[in-house]
Design an enzyme around this catalytic site. Structure first.
Site, PDB file in Angstrom:
ATOM      1  N   ARG A  14       0.796  -1.213   0.000  1.00 11.90           N
ATOM      2  CA  ARG A  14       0.000   0.000   0.000  1.00 11.90           C
ATOM      3  C   ARG A  14       0.851   1.296   0.000  1.00 11.90           C
ATOM      4  O   ARG A  14       1.713   1.473  -0.833  1.00 11.90           O
ATOM      5  CB  ARG A  14      -0.980  -0.071   1.195  1.00 11.90           C
ATOM      6  N   ASP A 137      -2.665  11.934   9.697  1.00  3.79           N
ATOM      7  CA  ASP A 137      -3.975  11.700   9.071  1.00  3.79           C
ATOM      8  C   ASP A 137      -4.695  13.032   9.008  1.00  3.79           C
ATOM      9  O   ASP A 137      -4.735  13.755  10.012  1.00  3.79           O
ATOM     10  CB  ASP A 137      -4.779  10.693   9.907  1.00  3.79           C
ATOM     11  N   TYR A 150      -7.466   5.311  17.301  1.00  7.30           N
ATOM     12  CA  TYR A 150      -6.569   5.634  16.176  1.00  7.30           C
ATOM     13  C   TYR A 150      -6.374   7.141  16.067  1.00  7.30           C
ATOM     14  O   TYR A 150      -5.240   7.629  16.004  1.00  7.30           O
ATOM     15  CB  TYR A 150      -7.172   5.068  14.884  1.00  7.30           C
TER      16      TYR A 150
HETATM   17  N1  LIG Z   1      -4.888   4.509   3.556  1.00  9.83           N
HETATM   18  C1  LIG Z   1      -5.350   5.753   3.713  1.00  9.83           C
HETATM   19  O1  LIG Z   1      -6.242   6.201   2.962  1.00  9.83           O
HETATM   20  C2  LIG Z   1      -4.799   6.634   4.825  1.00  9.83           C
HETATM   21  C3  LIG Z   1      -5.524   7.749   5.234  1.00  9.83           C
HETATM   22  C4  LIG Z   1      -5.032   8.546   6.252  1.00  9.83           C
HETATM   23  C5  LIG Z   1      -3.819   8.227   6.860  1.00  9.83           C
HETATM   24  N2  LIG Z   1      -3.123   7.138   6.442  1.00  9.83           N
HETATM   25  C6  LIG Z   1      -1.843   6.837   7.113  1.00  9.83           C
HETATM   26  O2  LIG Z   1      -0.858   6.535   6.137  1.00  9.83           O
HETATM   27  C7  LIG Z   1      -0.030   5.454   6.601  1.00  9.83           C
HETATM   28  C8  LIG Z   1      -0.062   4.311   5.584  1.00  9.83           C
HETATM   29  O3  LIG Z   1      -1.419   3.916   5.380  1.00  9.83           O
HETATM   30  P1  LIG Z   1      -1.794   2.466   4.828  1.00  9.83           P
HETATM   31  O4  LIG Z   1      -3.271   2.446   4.677  1.00  9.83           O
HETATM   32  O5  LIG Z   1      -0.924   2.117   3.669  1.00  9.83           O
HETATM   33  O6  LIG Z   1      -1.358   1.558   6.098  1.00  9.83           O
HETATM   34  P2  LIG Z   1      -1.796   0.055   6.427  1.00  9.83           P
HETATM   35  O7  LIG Z   1      -1.825  -0.718   5.150  1.00  9.83           O
HETATM   36  O8  LIG Z   1      -3.040   0.031   7.244  1.00  9.83           O
HETATM   37  O9  LIG Z   1      -0.595  -0.408   7.387  1.00  9.83           O
HETATM   38  C9  LIG Z   1       0.747  -0.347   6.940  1.00  9.83           C
HETATM   39  C10 LIG Z   1       1.542  -1.453   7.597  1.00  9.83           C
HETATM   40  O10 LIG Z   1       1.610  -1.262   9.001  1.00  9.83           O
HETATM   41  C11 LIG Z   1       2.153  -2.452   9.507  1.00  9.83           C
HETATM   42  N3  LIG Z   1       1.739  -2.731  10.901  1.00  9.83           N
HETATM   43  C12 LIG Z   1       0.496  -2.794  11.410  1.00  9.83           C
HETATM   44  N4  LIG Z   1       0.549  -3.201  12.702  1.00  9.83           N
HETATM   45  C13 LIG Z   1       1.871  -3.396  12.999  1.00  9.83           C
HETATM   46  C14 LIG Z   1       2.580  -3.855  14.142  1.00  9.83           C
HETATM   47  N5  LIG Z   1       1.967  -4.221  15.273  1.00  9.83           N
HETATM   48  N6  LIG Z   1       3.925  -3.926  14.064  1.00  9.83           N
HETATM   49  C15 LIG Z   1       4.585  -3.576  12.946  1.00  9.83           C
HETATM   50  N7  LIG Z   1       3.981  -3.166  11.820  1.00  9.83           N
HETATM   51  C16 LIG Z   1       2.633  -3.091  11.853  1.00  9.83           C
HETATM   52  C17 LIG Z   1       1.645  -3.589   8.617  1.00  9.83           C
HETATM   53  O11 LIG Z   1       2.767  -4.368   8.230  1.00  9.83           O
HETATM   54  P3  LIG Z   1       2.629  -5.929   7.811  1.00  9.83           P
HETATM   55  O12 LIG Z   1       1.675  -5.956   6.636  1.00  9.83           O
HETATM   56  O13 LIG Z   1       4.006  -6.334   7.434  1.00  9.83           O
HETATM   57  O14 LIG Z   1       2.102  -6.668   9.013  1.00  9.83           O
HETATM   58  C18 LIG Z   1       0.983  -2.843   7.455  1.00  9.83           C
HETATM   59  O15 LIG Z   1       1.259  -3.400   6.185  1.00  9.83           O
HETATM   60  C19 LIG Z   1      -0.552   5.067   7.979  1.00  9.83           C
HETATM   61  O16 LIG Z   1       0.208   5.696   8.977  1.00  9.83           O
HETATM   62  C20 LIG Z   1      -1.971   5.593   7.983  1.00  9.83           C
HETATM   63  O17 LIG Z   1      -2.455   5.905   9.273  1.00  9.83           O
HETATM   64  C21 LIG Z   1      -3.589   6.331   5.453  1.00  9.83           C
END
Ligand SMILES: NC(=O)c1ccc[n+]([C@@H]2O[C@H](COP(=O)([O-])OP(=O)(O)OC[C@H]3O[C@@H](n4cnc5c(N)ncnc54)[C@H](OP(=O)(O)O)[C@@H]3O)[C@@H](O)[C@H]2O)c1
Length: 243
Positions: A14, A137, A150
């Protein structure tokens, strides 16, 4: 940027993956942190190497203190040097205000705010110079009634961004990117985004590459610190509605 090295947490998939590819495109070597996504992390490493940069994979569970407290040290043993830390990994559990518990709050705080701070502090101690970029975020500018632990943890991360930007200047810059509606949360599909695009002034959701582009910009900049770039189609300008 060519020849520098970045550690990106949660980089196997992602937004983290897109960020790894975008930094590699600038010639940056990448340490791919993962927790459970070992296969995706190793495949990404091969893809990055085929782009002409060095890549390593490194595992740590951010629920386990010993694993995250040693992550920067273990990364340096692999890479030999480090210039950029991207705190991207996070958890995003559904949780209403009436359901929040001390345990759930602590779990969100640990993975989403405390670990980024511990990694930043280790980066300061063991590396001493470079760039830190935190993934916040855009909903911290309003309300998220469905992910209370969160969003509270992202408020704390935003505060850590400001404190560390001041404390670690002039050797380290600390900035943040605040994504808006980008990817559906794990377990949801495109319909999740389609339902919410009406809340975005630009009337569409963003792509992981939009976030990666902002991270690269901050990684290149040498005179910005303590700043947050909202990459959310203007959503932070409006008051967030209920849920
Ligand atoms: N997606 C959106 O639209 C959005 C919106 C606002 C903010 N954000 C922020 O942008 C960032 C990336 O978003 P995303 O949606 O790509 O993130 P995500 O897919 O939900 O999470 C990214 C990675 O975090 C790792 N993770 C989760 N729990 C963990 C733990 N206990 N220990 C170590 N690693 C852990 C996982 O690794 P593994 O897969 O290897 O377990 C996961 O692949 C995040 O900080 C999120 O809050 C995203």
């Amino acid at each position: 940027m060519k020849g520098k090295t970045a550690l990106i947490t949660g980089a196997a998939k992602r937004i983290g993956r897109a960020t790894a590819l975008a930094l590699a495109d600038e010639g940056v070597n990448i340490a791919i942190h993962y927790n459970t996504s070992e296969g995706e992390a190793k495949n990404l490493a091969l893809e990055l190497e085929s782009c002409g940069v060095k890549a390593w994979t490194i595992q740590a569970d951010f629920d386990v203190q010993e694993q995250y407290e040693t992550l920067i040290e273990r990364t340096l043993e692999l890479t030999g040097s480090l210039d950029i830390l991207v705190n991207n990994a996070s958890i995003f559990p559904f949780e209403k205000l009436e359901d929040v518990t001390l345990d759930s709050l602590i779990k969100n705080m640990e993975v989403n705010a405390w670990v980024p701070f511990v990694l930043s502090r280790s980066f300061k101690e063991l590396v001493g110079k470079g760039k830190i970029i935190n993934l916040e975020d855009s909903r911290t500018s309003g309300y998220d009634w469905s992910h209370i632990g969160y969003i509270m943890s992202k408020h704390v991360l935003a505060a850590f961004t400001r404190y560390t930007a001041l404390a670690y200047a002039p050797d380290i810059t600390v900035n943040a990117v605040a994504p808006g509606l980008i990817l559906p949360p794990p377990g949801k599909d495109q319909s999740y985004l389609d339902r919410l695009v009406g809340t975005v002034p630009l009337k569409r959701h963003g792509e992981a590459e939009d976030i990666a582009e902002a991270v690269v910009f901050l990684a290149k900049s040498s005179f910005i610190t303590g700043e947050v770039i909202y990459v959310d189609g203007g959503r932070h300008l409006k008051e967030y509605s209920n849920g």
